[in-house]
Design a protein around this motif. Structure first.
Motif, short mmCIF file in Angstrom:
data_model
loop_
_atom_site.label_atom_id
_atom_site.label_comp_id
_atom_site.label_asym_id
_atom_site.label_seq_id
_atom_site.Cartn_x
_atom_site.Cartn_y
_atom_site.Cartn_z
N THR A 118 -7.69 14.08 1.80
CA THR A 118 -9.02 13.85 1.23
C THR A 118 -9.84 12.96 2.16
O THR A 118 -9.37 11.91 2.60
N LYS A 119 -11.07 13.39 2.43
CA LYS A 119 -11.96 12.59 3.27
C LYS A 119 -12.22 11.26 2.57
O LYS A 119 -12.40 11.20 1.37
N ASP A 120 -12.19 10.19 3.33
CA ASP A 120 -12.44 8.83 2.82
C ASP A 120 -11.41 8.39 1.78
O ASP A 120 -11.73 7.63 0.87
N LEU A 121 -10.19 8.88 1.92
CA LEU A 121 -9.12 8.47 1.01
C LEU A 121 -8.95 6.96 1.05
O LEU A 121 -8.90 6.37 2.12
N GLN A 122 -8.87 6.36 -0.10
CA GLN A 122 -8.61 4.94 -0.21
C GLN A 122 -7.31 4.75 -0.99
O GLN A 122 -7.10 5.39 -2.01
N ARG A 123 -6.45 3.90 -0.46
CA ARG A 123 -5.20 3.60 -1.14
C ARG A 123 -5.22 2.14 -1.55
O ARG A 123 -5.37 1.26 -0.69
N PRO A 124 -5.10 1.85 -2.82
CA PRO A 124 -5.19 0.47 -3.27
C PRO A 124 -3.99 -0.36 -2.82
O PRO A 124 -2.90 0.17 -2.61
N PRO A 128 -8.52 10.35 -5.07
CA PRO A 128 -9.52 10.31 -3.99
C PRO A 128 -10.66 9.38 -4.34
O PRO A 128 -10.95 9.15 -5.52
N LYS A 129 -11.29 8.83 -3.31
CA LYS A 129 -12.42 7.93 -3.51
C LYS A 129 -13.58 8.72 -4.12
O LYS A 129 -13.89 9.81 -3.70
N VAL A 173 -2.39 8.85 -5.52
CA VAL A 173 -3.58 8.07 -5.19
C VAL A 173 -4.77 8.97 -5.42
O VAL A 173 -4.84 10.07 -4.89
N CYS A 183 -3.66 13.51 0.24
CA CYS A 183 -3.66 12.70 1.47
C CYS A 183 -4.64 13.19 2.53
O CYS A 183 -4.99 12.44 3.43
N THR A 232 0.88 -1.16 0.00
CA THR A 232 0.00 0.00 0.00
C THR A 232 0.91 1.22 0.00
O THR A 232 1.66 1.44 0.96
#
Length: 164
Positions: A65-71, A161-162, A159, A63, A55
């Motif tokens: 960003t609300k609800d950031l998802q990192r694959p 943002p979601k 990355v 970084c 990850t």
């Protein structure tokens, strides 16, 4: 790989192939891409197979960003990368991860604004973690961490943002 790291690894004893034979356990979990502003990345590496789950750390522009998802990216190391990490792991297992024992502290101070550094080694017999205090890390622990950073720290940091 840096010249110092290569020279350090060349002076280490050869890795015992039996330590990484099929059916054995040898894994590392560590933070990578540490940043003062953003969540660190992390890697879980199986030193027997060379398979990893990575990850990446998030870049500063996304970084927060609300609800950031990192694959999570799965992959497998080539023989040269795996060999360097096996050697560094074996060295760290042999020499240990911590200098601080019985209330004694080393004569050094380590400053870091990169957030927590996590380094956990597991084999079939035990799990060992480096201390929270970077000044207490052994040179072998630092060498393993540097080898991990050089191997995995170059992963793309962008990355997205979601999306809702």
């Amino acid at each position: 790989m840096g010249v110092v790291t290569v020279l350090m690894l060349l002076t280490q004893p050869a890795v015992a192939p039996a330590d990484f034979a099929a059916g054995r356990t040898a894994t590392i979990f560590a933070t990578i891409d540490r940043s003062e502003w953003c969540p660190a990345g992390n890697v879980r590496l199986d030193l027997v197979t060379g398979r990893f789950a990575l990850t990446s750390g998030a870049s500063r522009d996304v970084c927060q960003t609300k609800d950031l998802q990192r694959p999570v990216r799965d992959g497998q190391l080539d023989e040269a990368q795996l060999g360097a990490l096996r050697t560094a792991y074996s060295h760290a297992r042999e020499l240990g991860l911590t200098l601080c024992a019985d209330g004694k502290r080393p004569d050094r101070i380590v400053f870091s604004n990169g957030g927590p550094s996590i380094l956990v080694l597991t084999n079939g017999a035990q799990t060992t973690a480096a201390p929270d205090d970077l000044a207490c890390w052994t040179d072998a622990a630092i060498g393993l961490d540097r080898t991990l950073q050089q191997t995995f720290g170059t992963a793309p940091r962008r990355v997205a943002p979601k999306t809702p």
